[in-house]
Enzyme design. Structure first.
Site, PDB file in Angstrom:
ATOM      1  N   HIS A   1      -0.677  24.119  11.224  1.00  0.00           N
ATOM      2  CA  HIS A   1      -1.294  25.230  11.957  1.00  0.00           C
ATOM      3  C   HIS A   1      -2.025  24.798  13.222  1.00  0.00           C
ATOM      4  CE1 HIS A   1      -5.695  25.036  10.795  1.00  0.00           C
ATOM      5  NE2 HIS A   1      -5.215  24.323   9.804  1.00  0.00           N
TER       6      HIS A   1
ATOM      7  N   CYS B   1     -15.371  23.897  10.558  1.00  0.00           N
ATOM      8  CA  CYS B   1     -16.059  23.634   9.303  1.00  0.00           C
ATOM      9  C   CYS B   1     -17.560  23.717   9.458  1.00  0.00           C
ATOM     10  CB  CYS B   1     -15.696  22.243   8.809  1.00  0.00           C
ATOM     11  SG  CYS B   1     -14.027  21.823   9.211  1.00  0.00           S
TER      12      CYS B   1
HETATM   13  C1  LIG Z   1      -7.957  20.896  11.210  1.00  0.00           C
HETATM   14  C2  LIG Z   1      -8.151  19.443  10.927  1.00  0.00           C
HETATM   15  C3  LIG Z   1      -7.982  18.936   9.628  1.00  0.00           C
HETATM   16  C4  LIG Z   1      -7.731  19.824   8.437  1.00  0.00           C
HETATM   17  O1  LIG Z   1      -6.449  20.359   8.401  1.00  0.00           O
HETATM   18  P1  LIG Z   1      -6.189  21.658   7.465  1.00  0.00           P
HETATM   19  O2  LIG Z   1      -4.706  21.831   7.526  1.00  0.00           O
HETATM   20  O3  LIG Z   1      -6.925  22.779   8.125  1.00  0.00           O
HETATM   21  O4  LIG Z   1      -6.678  21.345   6.115  1.00  0.00           O
HETATM   22  C5  LIG Z   1      -8.110  17.571   9.438  1.00  0.00           C
HETATM   23  N1  LIG Z   1      -8.394  16.754  10.462  1.00  0.00           N
HETATM   24  C6  LIG Z   1      -8.567  17.199  11.725  1.00  0.00           C
HETATM   25  C7  LIG Z   1      -8.858  16.224  12.803  1.00  0.00           C
HETATM   26  C8  LIG Z   1      -8.461  18.553  11.994  1.00  0.00           C
HETATM   27  O5  LIG Z   1      -8.645  18.991  13.243  1.00  0.00           O
END
Ligand SMILES: *Cc1c(COP(=O)(O)O)cnc(C)c1O
Length: 377
Positions: free
Chosen positions: A201, A328
């Site tokens: 995503h 987050c």
């Molecule tokens: C968004 C993100 C994640 C988490 O990915 P999800 O698919 O949302 O669980 C992990 N590491 C970084 C650097 C991110 O930007």
């Protein structure tokens, strides 16, 4: 006026091609890839085709790709799974202070279980200190995890240098490449990366999908137990549609990478000049991490004497979606651990926020954003 979306590092809007292909497959591809009949085999072919696309673009082998539910699961799987499988390698593990919470919390959890953790510092510009890493490794260092691109500042980390050093030492190297995939070409084998995490995503694919590359030299124990899917590394019926969307999104972003980059580079330059020249006339402005090589879609800016929480609400009321730092953190009033690790004081922490553009962001949208920012400030 349509909403203006400047939070592409939090997530992206799915591309039209992804939506189209997924919609079709929801209707047609409903078999279980484990079933041996025609519909099962059709679903299996969809999964294997996406695996092939991932392997081809990263120049790795198809069997080195494991589909997951996204970046968070990928980071958990690689880090915990490698340690469970390699208990003899030692009790010392290394990461940085600027990782995404899915890596940081995993390391904190491992620390509670008895692992000794070194959290590496970064410079005031937000790049990891390689010299400190070189001094930190020990005989019993089992694993090192350093993110490829920081999600709050966009700063690109010295992954090649770290990979080469760790290979020489024979230490397993994982990188969270969630913000790097689709921004430039990445070949894990050339960079001596043992495992790498990807989330769909963040490059116009579906949420709740992603994959990890794990070099075939290494084994990881699965986190989720059950069936023998994904060569016994991730149990559970495959998210066939999410996997399809992952493949389509990855293929598309690799096809369009040069063009998208060119546009984002132009927009970022325009945005940062406007911030410095127009907002800079009202308040002191600084681009956090601005002296270093960054991805073209992330700009973290400090605007003196500005309450970011109030600013974000005011922007939202004018139809502009921007976020504080990382998804987050929003909702909580906690300051960014990334900017803190860069040595910023409270005043700077409270007056910094992230603008992340996307492949379709236009100059007109930036103009509208700057006009409103000016009025609000
Ligand atoms: C968004 C993100 C994640 C988490 O990915 P999800 O698919 O949302 O669980 C992990 N590491 C970084 C650097 C991110 O930007």
């Amino acid at each position: 006026m349509e909403l203006i979306y400047l939070d592409n590092a939090a997530t992206t809007k799915m591309s039209e091609r992804v939506i189209e292909e997924m919609t079709k497959s929801f209707k047609e591809v409903y078999g279980n890839p484990f079933s041996t009949h025609t519909l099962g085999q059709k679903a299996k072919a969809v999964v294997e085709n996406a695996r092939h696309i991932a392997a081809k673009n990263l120049q790795v082998e198809a069997k080195e790709i494991v589909f997951t539910s996204g970046g968070t699961e990928g980071n958990n799987l690689v880090i915990k799974g490698f340690l469970k499988e390699n208990k003899n390698k030692g009790k010392h593990i290394i990461t940085t202070k600027i990782e995404h919470s899915s890596v940081l919390k995993t390391f904190e959890n491992l620390e509670k279980q008895g692992y000794e953790v070194t959290f590496l510092d970064v410079t005031k510009d937000g790049i990891v200190d390689v010299k400190q890493l070189k001094n930190a490794v020990r005989e019993d260092t089992a694993l090192v995890s350093v993110m490829f691109v920081n999600n709050e500042t966009g700063v690109i980390q010295p992954i090649k240098e770290i990979g080469e050093f760790l290979e020489e030492k024979g230490i397993f190297f994982h990188t969270d490449a969630v913000q790097a995939i689709g921004k430039f070409k990445i070949y894990p084998k050339e960079l001596k990366i043992g495992a790498l995490t990807v989330s769909s995503h963040k490059f116009y694919g579906p949420k709740g999908a992603g994959f990890v590359f794990i070099d075939k030299k290494y084994n990881v124990e699965k986190e989720i137990c059950g069936g023998s899917q994904e060569r016994n590394r991730r149990a559970g019926t495959e998210n066939v549609n999410g996997i399809l969307g992952t493949g389509v999104a990855l293929e598309e972003i690799y096809e369009k990478m040069d063009k998208v980059l060119k546009n984002e580079e132009k927009i970022q330059k325009y945005l940062e000049e406007k911030l410095k020249n127009e907002i800079g006339k009202i308040q002191r402005v600084e681009i956090n991490g601005g002296n270093l090589e960054r991805v073209k879609n992330i700009t973290n800016v400090f605007i003196e004497n500005t309450d970011i929480q109030m600013l974000l609400v005011a922007l939202d009321m004018r139809g502009i979606c921007v976020s504080g730092g990382s998804a987050c953190m929003s909702g909580s009033l906690e300051n960014s651990h990334v900017l803190k690790a860069m040595g910023m004081d409270d005043e700077k922490l409270k007056s910094s926020f992230r603008i992340s553009i996307g492949k379709d962001t236009t100059i007109e949208e930036i103009d509208y954003f700057i006009e409103n920012l000016k009025e609000i400030i």
